[in-house]
Design an enzyme around this catalytic site. Structure first.
Site, mmCIF file in Angstrom:
data_model
loop_
_atom_site.group_PDB
_atom_site.id
_atom_site.type_symbol
_atom_site.label_atom_id
_atom_site.label_comp_id
_atom_site.label_asym_id
_atom_site.label_seq_id
_atom_site.Cartn_x
_atom_site.Cartn_y
_atom_site.Cartn_z
ATOM 1 N N LYS A 94 -28.790 -35.303 -28.747
ATOM 2 C CA LYS A 94 -29.458 -35.995 -29.846
ATOM 3 C C LYS A 94 -29.638 -35.109 -31.066
ATOM 4 O O LYS A 94 -29.790 -35.614 -32.184
ATOM 5 C CB LYS A 94 -30.826 -36.512 -29.389
ATOM 6 C CG LYS A 94 -30.735 -37.731 -28.502
ATOM 7 C CD LYS A 94 -32.042 -38.497 -28.502
ATOM 8 C CE LYS A 94 -31.892 -39.805 -27.754
ATOM 9 N NZ LYS A 94 -33.169 -40.485 -27.541
ATOM 10 N N LYS B 117 -21.444 -43.555 -21.862
ATOM 11 C CA LYS B 117 -22.379 -44.507 -21.232
ATOM 12 C C LYS B 117 -22.830 -45.587 -22.220
ATOM 13 O O LYS B 117 -22.917 -45.329 -23.428
ATOM 14 C CB LYS B 117 -23.580 -43.771 -20.628
ATOM 15 C CG LYS B 117 -24.585 -43.322 -21.630
ATOM 16 C CD LYS B 117 -25.893 -42.845 -20.996
ATOM 17 C CE LYS B 117 -26.816 -42.532 -22.164
ATOM 18 N NZ LYS B 117 -27.849 -41.645 -22.036
ATOM 19 N N LYS C 84 -28.247 -47.601 -26.289
ATOM 20 C CA LYS C 84 -28.769 -48.302 -27.463
ATOM 21 C C LYS C 84 -28.674 -47.447 -28.713
ATOM 22 O O LYS C 84 -28.787 -47.935 -29.819
ATOM 23 C CB LYS C 84 -30.194 -48.773 -27.218
ATOM 24 C CG LYS C 84 -31.161 -47.733 -26.714
ATOM 25 C CD LYS C 84 -32.425 -48.388 -26.174
ATOM 26 C CE LYS C 84 -33.199 -47.397 -25.331
ATOM 27 N NZ LYS C 84 -34.251 -48.014 -24.546
HETATM 28 P P1 TYM Z 1 -34.283 -45.223 -21.906
HETATM 29 O O1 TYM Z 1 -35.238 -46.023 -22.721
HETATM 30 O O2 TYM Z 1 -33.143 -44.597 -22.614
HETATM 31 O O3 TYM Z 1 -33.679 -46.106 -20.745
HETATM 32 C C1 TYM Z 1 -34.481 -46.896 -19.869
HETATM 33 C C2 TYM Z 1 -33.906 -46.837 -18.463
HETATM 34 O O4 TYM Z 1 -32.580 -47.373 -18.454
HETATM 35 C C3 TYM Z 1 -31.683 -46.450 -17.830
HETATM 36 N N1 TYM Z 1 -30.360 -46.550 -18.500
HETATM 37 C C4 TYM Z 1 -29.189 -46.753 -17.857
HETATM 38 N N2 TYM Z 1 -28.897 -46.933 -16.557
HETATM 39 C C5 TYM Z 1 -27.586 -47.135 -16.227
HETATM 40 N N3 TYM Z 1 -26.581 -47.145 -17.139
HETATM 41 C C6 TYM Z 1 -26.831 -46.968 -18.454
HETATM 42 N N4 TYM Z 1 -25.823 -46.992 -19.338
HETATM 43 C C7 TYM Z 1 -28.185 -46.765 -18.857
HETATM 44 N N5 TYM Z 1 -28.787 -46.566 -20.067
HETATM 45 C C8 TYM Z 1 -30.117 -46.453 -19.828
HETATM 46 C C9 TYM Z 1 -32.313 -45.090 -18.075
HETATM 47 O O5 TYM Z 1 -31.857 -44.134 -17.142
HETATM 48 C C10 TYM Z 1 -33.784 -45.400 -17.942
HETATM 49 O O6 TYM Z 1 -34.178 -45.374 -16.582
HETATM 50 N N6 TYM Z 1 -36.655 -40.825 -21.286
HETATM 51 C C11 TYM Z 1 -36.608 -42.219 -20.841
HETATM 52 C C12 TYM Z 1 -37.911 -42.954 -21.045
HETATM 53 C C13 TYM Z 1 -39.103 -42.345 -20.366
HETATM 54 C C14 TYM Z 1 -39.363 -42.355 -18.976
HETATM 55 C C15 TYM Z 1 -40.630 -41.714 -18.836
HETATM 56 C C16 TYM Z 1 -38.663 -42.810 -17.863
HETATM 57 C C17 TYM Z 1 -40.145 -41.727 -21.002
HETATM 58 N N7 TYM Z 1 -41.064 -41.353 -20.067
HETATM 59 C C18 TYM Z 1 -41.202 -41.534 -17.573
HETATM 60 C C19 TYM Z 1 -39.246 -42.640 -16.607
HETATM 61 C C20 TYM Z 1 -40.489 -41.997 -16.479
HETATM 62 C C21 TYM Z 1 -35.549 -42.955 -21.664
HETATM 63 O O7 TYM Z 1 -35.255 -42.583 -22.762
HETATM 64 O O8 TYM Z 1 -35.088 -44.113 -21.083
#
Ligand code: TYM
Length: 333
Positions: A111, A192, A195
Protein backbone atom coordinates in the site's frame (compact mmCIF):
# COMPACT_ATOMS: atom_id res chain seq x y z
CA UNK A 1 -18.12 -21.52 23.73
CA UNK A 2 -15.25 -20.22 21.61
CA UNK A 3 -15.13 -16.48 20.96
CA UNK A 4 -14.92 -15.31 17.35
CA UNK A 5 -13.94 -11.84 16.16
CA UNK A 6 -13.44 -10.46 12.68
CA UNK A 7 -13.58 -7.15 10.83
CA UNK A 8 -14.00 -5.55 7.44
CA UNK A 9 -12.85 -2.16 6.22
CA UNK A 10 -15.50 0.14 4.79
CA UNK A 11 -13.18 1.32 2.06
CA UNK A 12 -14.93 0.11 -1.05
CA UNK A 13 -17.69 -2.05 -2.40
CA UNK A 14 -17.86 -5.49 -0.87
CA UNK A 15 -16.96 -8.18 -3.37
CA UNK A 16 -17.16 -11.90 -4.00
CA UNK A 17 -13.60 -12.44 -2.65
CA UNK A 18 -14.48 -11.13 0.81
CA UNK A 19 -17.78 -12.95 0.68
CA UNK A 20 -16.28 -16.37 -0.06
CA UNK A 21 -13.09 -15.85 1.97
CA UNK A 22 -14.70 -14.41 5.08
CA UNK A 23 -18.26 -13.10 5.39
CA UNK A 24 -20.17 -16.27 4.60
CA UNK A 25 -18.13 -18.05 7.28
CA UNK A 26 -19.05 -15.31 9.74
CA UNK A 27 -22.71 -15.99 9.05
CA UNK A 28 -22.12 -19.67 9.85
CA UNK A 29 -19.85 -19.02 12.85
CA UNK A 30 -22.41 -16.87 14.64
CA UNK A 31 -24.57 -19.93 15.28
CA UNK A 32 -21.74 -21.97 16.76
CA UNK A 33 -19.60 -19.42 18.56
CA UNK A 34 -19.92 -16.26 20.60
CA UNK A 35 -19.27 -13.93 17.67
CA UNK A 36 -18.26 -10.29 17.37
CA UNK A 37 -18.10 -8.63 13.94
CA UNK A 38 -16.89 -5.13 13.37
CA UNK A 39 -16.87 -2.55 10.58
CA UNK A 40 -13.33 -1.26 11.15
CA UNK A 41 -13.95 2.36 10.22
CA UNK A 42 -10.83 3.66 12.00
CA UNK A 43 -8.66 1.45 9.80
CA UNK A 44 -10.14 3.18 6.75
CA UNK A 45 -8.61 6.48 7.89
CA UNK A 46 -5.09 5.18 7.28
CA UNK A 47 -5.54 6.37 3.69
CA UNK A 48 -7.26 9.59 2.68
CA UNK A 49 -11.06 9.35 2.54
CA UNK A 50 -13.77 11.70 1.42
CA UNK A 51 -15.82 12.21 4.65
CA UNK A 52 -19.27 12.05 3.04
CA UNK A 53 -18.33 8.98 1.04
CA UNK A 54 -16.81 7.28 4.07
CA UNK A 55 -19.94 7.91 6.14
CA UNK A 56 -22.06 6.27 3.46
CA UNK A 57 -19.68 3.34 3.00
CA UNK A 58 -19.59 2.59 6.73
CA UNK A 59 -23.36 2.28 6.82
CA UNK A 60 -23.60 0.40 3.56
CA UNK A 61 -20.98 -2.09 4.79
CA UNK A 62 -23.06 -2.70 7.92
CA UNK A 63 -26.16 -3.18 5.75
CA UNK A 64 -24.39 -5.73 3.53
CA UNK A 65 -23.27 -7.70 6.58
CA UNK A 66 -26.83 -7.81 7.89
CA UNK A 67 -28.15 -8.63 4.42
CA UNK A 68 -25.82 -11.59 4.00
CA UNK A 69 -27.10 -13.13 7.17
CA UNK A 70 -25.48 -11.67 10.29
CA UNK A 71 -28.28 -11.80 12.83
CA UNK A 72 -28.05 -9.08 15.51
CA UNK A 73 -29.99 -11.31 17.88
CA UNK A 74 -27.30 -13.95 17.60
CA UNK A 75 -24.01 -12.09 17.07
CA UNK A 76 -22.64 -8.69 18.05
CA UNK A 77 -22.24 -6.29 15.11
CA UNK A 78 -20.77 -2.86 15.72
CA UNK A 79 -18.64 0.00 14.40
CA UNK A 80 -15.06 0.14 15.64
CA UNK A 81 -15.19 3.89 16.34
CA UNK A 82 -18.12 3.35 18.74
CA UNK A 83 -15.88 1.43 21.14
CA UNK A 84 -13.11 3.72 22.31
CA UNK A 85 -10.96 0.94 23.79
CA UNK A 86 -9.78 -0.01 20.28
CA UNK A 87 -7.57 3.07 20.02
CA UNK A 88 -6.56 2.84 23.67
CA UNK A 89 -5.32 -0.73 23.39
CA UNK A 90 -3.76 0.02 20.00
CA UNK A 91 -1.35 2.37 21.79
CA UNK A 92 -0.28 -0.37 24.19
CA UNK A 93 0.19 -2.67 21.19
CA UNK A 94 2.29 -0.06 19.36
CA UNK A 95 4.54 0.07 22.40
CA UNK A 96 5.03 -3.69 22.28
CA UNK A 97 5.40 -3.99 18.49
CA UNK A 98 8.81 -3.44 16.91
CA UNK A 99 9.48 -0.97 14.13
CA UNK A 100 11.19 -3.74 12.15
CA UNK A 101 8.30 -6.18 12.31
CA UNK A 102 5.79 -3.52 11.24
CA UNK A 103 8.06 -2.60 8.34
CA UNK A 104 8.04 -6.21 7.15
CA UNK A 105 4.25 -6.36 6.72
CA UNK A 106 3.59 -7.05 3.05
CA UNK A 107 0.30 -5.13 3.12
CA UNK A 108 2.17 -2.03 4.28
CA UNK A 109 4.80 -2.50 1.59
CA UNK A 110 2.14 -2.93 -1.10
CA UNK A 111 0.00 0.00 0.00
CA UNK A 112 2.91 2.39 0.54
CA UNK A 113 4.84 1.48 -2.64
CA UNK A 114 5.01 4.40 -5.05
CA UNK A 115 3.04 6.74 -2.73
CA UNK A 116 4.36 10.25 -2.19
CA UNK A 117 3.16 10.42 1.36
CA UNK A 118 2.26 7.57 3.68
CA UNK A 119 0.43 8.09 6.97
CA UNK A 120 1.90 6.90 10.27
CA UNK A 121 -1.46 5.18 10.76
CA UNK A 122 -0.90 2.98 7.71
CA UNK A 123 2.37 1.87 9.28
CA UNK A 124 0.89 1.08 12.71
CA UNK A 125 -2.30 -0.43 11.21
CA UNK A 126 -1.44 -4.00 12.36
CA UNK A 127 -1.15 -2.81 15.99
CA UNK A 128 -4.73 -1.48 15.83
CA UNK A 129 -5.81 -4.73 14.21
CA UNK A 130 -4.17 -6.71 17.03
CA UNK A 131 -6.00 -4.53 19.56
CA UNK A 132 -9.32 -5.21 17.78
CA UNK A 133 -8.83 -8.92 18.20
CA UNK A 134 -7.28 -9.05 21.67
CA UNK A 135 -9.91 -6.82 23.28
CA UNK A 136 -12.49 -9.59 22.91
CA UNK A 137 -10.46 -12.52 24.30
CA UNK A 138 -10.80 -13.96 20.82
CA UNK A 139 -10.08 -17.63 20.14
CA UNK A 140 -10.70 -17.68 16.36
CA UNK A 141 -10.42 -15.03 13.68
CA UNK A 142 -12.13 -16.01 10.40
CA UNK A 143 -10.29 -14.20 7.58
CA UNK A 144 -9.11 -14.67 4.02
CA UNK A 145 -5.55 -15.65 3.20
CA UNK A 146 -4.32 -12.06 2.78
CA UNK A 147 -4.68 -11.45 6.54
CA UNK A 148 -2.45 -14.36 7.54
CA UNK A 149 0.63 -12.22 8.23
CA UNK A 150 -1.33 -9.71 10.33
CA UNK A 151 -2.73 -12.57 12.39
CA UNK A 152 0.75 -13.97 12.96
CA UNK A 153 1.87 -10.57 14.21
CA UNK A 154 -1.17 -10.34 16.48
CA UNK A 155 -0.26 -13.69 18.01
CA UNK A 156 3.37 -12.60 18.47
CA UNK A 157 2.28 -9.37 20.18
CA UNK A 158 -0.14 -11.20 22.49
CA UNK A 159 2.53 -13.71 23.47
CA UNK A 160 5.16 -11.01 23.98
CA UNK A 161 2.77 -8.96 26.13
CA UNK A 162 1.81 -11.99 28.23
CA UNK A 163 5.45 -12.92 28.68
CA UNK A 164 6.44 -9.40 29.70
CA UNK A 165 3.47 -8.46 31.89
CA UNK A 166 1.81 -11.74 32.88
CA UNK A 167 -1.11 -13.64 31.33
CA UNK A 168 -3.42 -10.95 29.99
CA UNK A 169 -4.56 -11.89 26.49
CA UNK A 170 -5.96 -14.98 24.84
CA UNK A 171 -3.66 -15.88 21.93
CA UNK A 172 -5.98 -16.15 18.89
CA UNK A 173 -5.89 -18.56 15.96
CA UNK A 174 -6.53 -17.53 12.37
CA UNK A 175 -9.36 -19.47 10.76
CA UNK A 176 -8.73 -19.50 7.00
CA UNK A 177 -11.07 -21.52 4.77
CA UNK A 178 -9.66 -24.45 2.83
CA UNK A 179 -11.43 -23.29 -0.34
CA UNK A 180 -12.03 -19.68 -1.37
CA UNK A 181 -9.41 -18.06 0.88
CA UNK A 182 -7.87 -16.20 -2.05
CA UNK A 183 -10.26 -15.37 -4.88
CA UNK A 184 -8.49 -13.76 -7.81
CA UNK A 185 -9.48 -10.92 -10.14
CA UNK A 186 -11.49 -12.27 -13.08
CA UNK A 187 -9.60 -10.12 -15.59
CA UNK A 188 -6.15 -10.59 -14.04
CA UNK A 189 -6.23 -13.94 -12.27
CA UNK A 190 -2.72 -13.61 -10.88
CA UNK A 191 -3.86 -10.70 -8.69
CA UNK A 192 -6.34 -11.07 -5.83
CA UNK A 193 -9.84 -9.66 -6.19
CA UNK A 194 -9.68 -6.43 -4.24
CA UNK A 195 -11.61 -3.28 -3.48
CA UNK A 196 -8.54 -1.08 -3.67
CA UNK A 197 -7.64 -2.03 -7.23
CA UNK A 198 -9.66 -0.45 -10.03
CA UNK A 199 -10.81 -3.47 -11.98
CA UNK A 200 -14.57 -3.14 -12.41
CA UNK A 201 -14.86 -6.04 -14.86
CA UNK A 202 -12.65 -8.33 -12.80
CA UNK A 203 -14.45 -7.76 -9.51
CA UNK A 204 -17.87 -9.26 -8.80
CA UNK A 205 -19.60 -7.08 -6.23
CA UNK A 206 -21.89 -8.57 -3.62
CA UNK A 207 -24.59 -6.13 -4.76
CA UNK A 208 -24.15 -6.61 -8.53
CA UNK A 209 -27.32 -7.42 -10.43
CA UNK A 210 -27.60 -10.98 -11.78
CA UNK A 211 -27.10 -9.85 -15.40
CA UNK A 212 -23.92 -8.00 -14.41
CA UNK A 213 -22.55 -11.03 -12.54
CA UNK A 214 -23.27 -13.20 -15.54
CA UNK A 215 -21.48 -10.80 -17.90
CA UNK A 216 -18.42 -10.49 -15.67
CA UNK A 217 -18.08 -14.25 -15.22
CA UNK A 218 -18.62 -14.98 -18.92
CA UNK A 219 -15.92 -12.46 -19.85
CA UNK A 220 -13.46 -13.81 -17.28
CA UNK A 221 -9.98 -14.32 -18.69
CA UNK A 222 -9.27 -18.01 -19.21
CA UNK A 223 -6.10 -19.73 -20.27
CA UNK A 224 -4.75 -21.26 -23.43
CA UNK A 225 -5.87 -24.81 -24.13
CA UNK A 226 -9.38 -26.11 -23.64
CA UNK A 227 -9.23 -28.61 -20.78
CA UNK A 228 -10.72 -27.75 -17.43
CA UNK A 229 -8.01 -28.57 -14.90
CA UNK A 230 -7.11 -27.22 -11.45
CA UNK A 231 -3.59 -25.88 -11.86
CA UNK A 232 -3.22 -22.37 -10.36
CA UNK A 233 0.31 -21.92 -11.74
CA UNK A 234 -0.31 -22.83 -15.39
CA UNK A 235 -4.05 -22.19 -15.57
CA UNK A 236 -4.76 -19.34 -13.14
CA UNK A 237 -7.98 -18.16 -14.85
CA UNK A 238 -9.68 -21.56 -15.00
CA UNK A 239 -8.39 -22.48 -11.53
CA UNK A 240 -9.93 -19.31 -10.09
CA UNK A 241 -13.31 -20.21 -11.61
CA UNK A 242 -13.00 -23.72 -10.15
CA UNK A 243 -12.12 -22.22 -6.77
CA UNK A 244 -15.20 -19.95 -6.90
CA UNK A 245 -17.51 -22.79 -7.90
CA UNK A 246 -15.95 -25.05 -5.26
CA UNK A 247 -16.39 -22.45 -2.53
CA UNK A 248 -19.95 -21.72 -3.65
CA UNK A 249 -20.96 -25.39 -3.70
CA UNK A 250 -18.90 -26.84 -0.84
CA UNK A 251 -16.45 -28.87 -2.91
CA UNK A 252 -12.70 -28.76 -3.52
CA UNK A 253 -11.61 -27.15 -6.82
CA UNK A 254 -10.09 -30.46 -7.99
CA UNK A 255 -13.36 -32.26 -7.32
CA UNK A 256 -15.17 -29.61 -9.33
CA UNK A 257 -12.63 -29.99 -12.16
CA UNK A 258 -13.27 -33.75 -12.31
CA UNK A 259 -16.91 -33.11 -13.13
CA UNK A 260 -15.87 -31.18 -16.27
CA UNK A 261 -13.92 -33.91 -18.00
CA UNK A 262 -14.68 -33.47 -21.69
CA UNK A 263 -16.58 -30.21 -21.13
CA UNK A 264 -15.25 -26.80 -22.18
CA UNK A 265 -14.73 -23.42 -20.55
CA UNK A 266 -18.17 -22.25 -21.69
CA UNK A 267 -20.04 -24.77 -19.54
CA UNK A 268 -17.83 -23.98 -16.54
CA UNK A 269 -18.49 -20.26 -16.87
CA UNK A 270 -22.26 -20.75 -17.13
CA UNK A 271 -22.24 -22.88 -13.99
CA UNK A 272 -20.07 -20.41 -12.06
CA UNK A 273 -22.34 -17.52 -13.05
CA UNK A 274 -25.43 -19.44 -12.01
CA UNK A 275 -23.97 -20.48 -8.65
CA UNK A 276 -22.78 -16.95 -7.82
CA UNK A 277 -26.10 -15.38 -8.80
CA UNK A 278 -27.91 -17.88 -6.60
CA UNK A 279 -25.60 -17.06 -3.70
CA UNK A 280 -25.82 -13.28 -3.97
CA UNK A 281 -29.36 -12.53 -5.22
CA UNK A 282 -30.95 -12.87 -1.75
CA UNK A 283 -28.29 -10.52 -0.31
CA UNK A 284 -29.28 -7.79 -2.80
CA UNK A 285 -32.94 -8.13 -1.95
CA UNK A 286 -32.39 -7.95 1.77
CA UNK A 287 -29.99 -5.02 1.33
CA UNK A 288 -32.72 -3.01 -0.37
CA UNK A 289 -35.06 -3.63 2.57
CA UNK A 290 -32.42 -2.53 5.07
CA UNK A 291 -31.68 0.62 3.05
CA UNK A 292 -35.27 1.67 3.66
CA UNK A 293 -34.78 1.39 7.43
CA UNK A 294 -31.77 3.49 8.50
CA UNK A 295 -33.11 3.91 12.04
CA UNK A 296 -33.36 0.14 12.43
CA UNK A 297 -29.74 -0.34 11.33
CA UNK A 298 -28.57 2.47 13.65
CA UNK A 299 -30.33 0.78 16.57
CA UNK A 300 -28.66 -2.56 15.79
CA UNK A 301 -25.24 -0.89 15.72
CA UNK A 302 -25.92 0.94 19.01
CA UNK A 303 -26.91 -2.29 20.73
CA UNK A 304 -23.81 -4.02 19.31
CA UNK A 305 -21.52 -1.22 20.50
CA UNK A 306 -22.94 -1.37 24.02
CA UNK A 307 -22.32 -5.11 24.24
CA UNK A 308 -18.86 -4.85 22.69
CA UNK A 309 -17.92 -1.98 25.03
CA UNK A 310 -18.64 -4.07 28.11
CA UNK A 311 -16.23 -6.79 27.02
CA UNK A 312 -13.62 -4.35 25.67
CA UNK A 313 -13.59 -2.17 28.79
CA UNK A 314 -12.81 -5.12 31.04
CA UNK A 315 -9.93 -6.32 28.84
CA UNK A 316 -8.47 -2.86 28.43
CA UNK A 317 -8.57 -2.22 32.19
CA UNK A 318 -6.75 -5.53 32.72
CA UNK A 319 -4.09 -4.63 30.13
CA UNK A 320 -3.51 -1.13 31.56
CA UNK A 321 -3.11 -2.55 35.01
CA UNK A 322 -0.73 -5.22 33.77
CA UNK A 323 1.69 -2.66 32.28
CA UNK A 324 1.72 -0.65 35.49
CA UNK A 325 -0.75 2.16 34.84
CA UNK A 326 -2.70 3.30 37.88
CA UNK A 327 -6.47 2.76 37.77
CA UNK A 328 -8.56 5.88 38.47
CA UNK A 329 -9.96 6.15 41.97
CA UNK A 330 -13.59 5.09 42.24
CA UNK A 331 -13.22 2.39 39.61
CA UNK A 332 -13.86 4.59 36.56
CA UNK A 333 -12.05 3.18 33.58
P1 TYM B 1 -10.61 -6.37 4.28
O1 TYM B 1 -11.63 -5.32 4.60
O2 TYM B 1 -9.64 -6.06 3.21
O3 TYM B 1 -11.32 -7.72 3.88
C1 TYM B 1 -12.36 -8.31 4.66
C2 TYM B 1 -12.19 -9.82 4.66
O4 TYM B 1 -12.30 -10.33 3.33
C3 TYM B 1 -11.18 -11.16 3.03
N1 TYM B 1 -10.84 -11.00 1.59
C4 TYM B 1 -10.70 -12.02 0.71
N2 TYM B 1 -10.85 -13.35 0.86
C5 TYM B 1 -10.65 -14.13 -0.25
N3 TYM B 1 -10.32 -13.62 -1.47
C6 TYM B 1 -10.16 -12.29 -1.65
N4 TYM B 1 -9.84 -11.82 -2.86
C7 TYM B 1 -10.36 -11.43 -0.53
N5 TYM B 1 -10.30 -10.08 -0.36
C8 TYM B 1 -10.61 -9.84 0.94
C9 TYM B 1 -10.06 -10.62 3.91
O5 TYM B 1 -9.06 -11.59 4.12
C10 TYM B 1 -10.81 -10.26 5.17
O6 TYM B 1 -10.97 -11.39 6.00
N6 TYM B 1 -7.18 -5.84 7.92
C11 TYM B 1 -8.51 -6.36 7.62
C12 TYM B 1 -9.60 -5.77 8.48
C13 TYM B 1 -9.41 -5.95 9.96
C14 TYM B 1 -9.57 -7.16 10.67
C15 TYM B 1 -9.35 -6.81 12.04
C16 TYM B 1 -9.84 -8.47 10.30
C17 TYM B 1 -9.12 -4.95 10.85
N7 TYM B 1 -9.08 -5.48 12.10
C18 TYM B 1 -9.41 -7.78 13.04
C19 TYM B 1 -9.91 -9.44 11.31
C20 TYM B 1 -9.68 -9.08 12.65
C21 TYM B 1 -8.85 -6.01 6.17
O7 TYM B 1 -8.36 -5.05 5.64
O8 TYM B 1 -9.84 -6.78 5.62
Amino acid sequence: MARVFSGVQPTGDMHLGGYLGAFRHWAADQHEHDSFFCVVDLHALTVEQDPAELRERILSTARVLLALGLDPDVCTLFLQSHVQEHTGLAWLMECVAGFGELRRMTQFKDKSAGQESVSAGLFTYPALMAADILLYDTDRVPVGDDQRQHLELCRDLAQRFNHRYGETFVVPEASIPRVGARIMDLQEPTRKMSKSVESPQGTVLVLDEPAVIERKVKRAVTDTGTDVRYDPVHKPGVSNLLEILGAATGRSPSEVADSYTGAGYGQLKSDVAEAVVELLAPVRERYAELSADPAGVAAILAKGAAKASDVAAATFARAKEAVGLVPPQGGRR
